[in-house]
Design an enzyme around this catalytic site. Structure first.
Site, PDB file in Angstrom:
ATOM      1  N   HIS A 250       0.825  -1.211   0.000  1.00  0.00           N
ATOM      2  CA  HIS A 250       0.000   0.000   0.000  1.00  0.00           C
ATOM      3  C   HIS A 250       0.872   1.280   0.000  1.00  0.00           C
ATOM      4  O   HIS A 250       0.809   2.098  -0.921  1.00  0.00           O
ATOM      5  CB  HIS A 250      -0.901   0.016   1.236  1.00  0.00           C
ATOM      6  CG  HIS A 250      -1.796  -1.170   1.359  1.00  0.00           C
ATOM      7  ND1 HIS A 250      -2.855  -1.422   0.515  1.00  0.00           N
ATOM      8  CD2 HIS A 250      -1.803  -2.190   2.248  1.00  0.00           C
ATOM      9  CE1 HIS A 250      -3.479  -2.540   0.879  1.00  0.00           C
ATOM     10  NE2 HIS A 250      -2.862  -3.033   1.924  1.00  0.00           N
TER      11      HIS A 250
HETATM   12  O1  RIB Z   1      -4.885   0.422   4.420  1.00  0.00           O
HETATM   13  C1  RIB Z   1      -3.472   0.420   4.312  1.00  0.00           C
HETATM   14  C2  RIB Z   1      -2.886   1.546   5.084  1.00  0.00           C
HETATM   15  O2  RIB Z   1      -3.170   1.367   6.450  1.00  0.00           O
HETATM   16  C3  RIB Z   1      -1.351   1.576   4.998  1.00  0.00           C
HETATM   17  O3  RIB Z   1      -0.907   2.887   5.151  1.00  0.00           O
HETATM   18  C4  RIB Z   1      -0.934   0.747   6.164  1.00  0.00           C
HETATM   19  O4  RIB Z   1       0.363   1.110   6.656  1.00  0.00           O
HETATM   20  C5  RIB Z   1      -1.978   1.130   7.172  1.00  0.00           C
HETATM   21  O5  RIB Z   1      -1.562   2.352   7.774  1.00  0.00           O
END
Ligand code: RIB
Ligand code: CA
Length: 315
Positions: A250
């Site tokens: 992500h």
């Molecule tokens: O949904 C993914 C996000 O949420 C990313 O930034 C992960 O590190 C969590 O913070």
């Protein structure tokens, strides 16, 4: 901070982060990217409570030894109005896979000045600054409340967050960063900044396998490569256990799209944030653009070539 005579790098950035396993890979990508200068890290409670986020930022700095070393600052220890909801089930209690053997760090050395730091960077660098937000948007919202005019000077805000046309990862409709602080996300989207959102619609496409990571780390063996392999193990275990073909990247994709916006396909939309952290299309003028497609081969190459550079891997 940049000195008065230093040239502005290809991309000058401040990264707001809640490290977190994928945050850690995102920071390593930024630090390993030529022409990218990470001027500061501001930490925010999200994946883990604030003290753990600060600890992990210090740990990663000591592990990677980026030059120049970014300033580290502590920010919000809870969302604007809600109690904190963490993701320790994914990232581990300490946020980096609960590994033994990290050298000690002193969080008391880190000032609690994320909002002043963000405003100082916005005032100093303005149109040369890209702010990247990898956690809940609490710090960014607080900076906007303090001086929206200063924050509007920045070139771009790149946000990892949201789930637009796909299910969420906390509830069926909400992605974690927005779910934790929807009030902050709403204020940020309504503030008139240039906002690039990298939602689950794109990030779920961005995966790497253990074999791909091991092959890349094998090119630069040493303590850094070993530690990256170790702290990502939990991420692989959980994501593979959920049926993903690999670990889901992500935050690294958000950093990749900040560095090279052509890595993803964008769509200009108006996003509205629901009280349950939903990010849905709304009528009216666009308030951001969202990443929807990913050039996976180019992104994977960018990430795997930069995570563990040879001059840092062996020492
Ligand atoms: O949904 C993914 C996000 O949420 C990313 O930034 C992960 O590190 C969590 O913070
Ligand atoms: Ca994060």
């Amino acid at each position: 901070m940049l000195g008065d005579v230093e040239a502005i790098p290809a991309m000058l950035t401040v990264i707001d982060t809640d490290p977190g396993i994928d945050d850690a890979l995102a920071l390593l990508l930024a630090w390993g990217s030529p022409g990218v200068r990470v001027d500061a890290l501001t930490t925010v409670a999200g994946n883990v409570p604030l003290a753990a986020a600060v600890t992990n930022a210090l740990r990663l700095m000591a592990l990677r030894r980026p030059t120049p070393a970014p300033r580290i600052s502590a920010g919000a220890e809870q969302p604007l109005v809600r109690p904190l909801w963490t993701a320790v089930k994914y990232h581990g209690a300490d946020g980096l896979g609960d590994l033994p053997g990290w050298p000690p760090v002193d969080v008391d050395l880190v000032p609690r000045d994320a909002v002043p730091l963000l405003l100082d960077a916005a005032r100093r660098y303005g149109p040369d600054l890209t702010l990247i937000a990898l956690g809940p948007l609490t710090n960014v919202a607080l900076a906007l409340r303090a001086d929206a005019a200063a924050m509007r000077r920045i070139a771009r805000l790149v946000v990892m967050g949201g789930a637009v046309d796909v299910p969420g990862n906390v509830t069926g409709t909400a992605e974690f960063n927005i779910y934790v602080d929807p009030e902050a996300a709403r204020e940020v989207l309504d503030a008139g900044l240039t906002v690039d959102v990298v939602p689950l619609d794109a990030t779920r496409q961005a995966t790497i396998t253990r074999a791909e990571l091991e092959q890349a780390l094998g090119r630069t063996p040493g303590p850094l490569a070993d530690r990256i392999a170790a702290f990502t193990e939990r991420g692989f275990r959980v994501d593979l256990g959920r049926g993903s073909p690999g670990m889901v990247l992500h935050d690294p994709l958000a950093v990749g799209a900040a560095i090279d916006p052509t890595l993803v396909g964008w769509e200009r939309v108006r996003l509205a944030v629901g009280d349950g952290g939903e990010t849905r299309r709304a009528s009216g003028d666009p308030n951001c653009r969202i990443a929807r497609t990913v050039d996976l081969p180019r992104f994977r190459t960018m990430l795997l070539d930069r995570l563990c550079p040879a001059d840092r891997g062996a020492s």
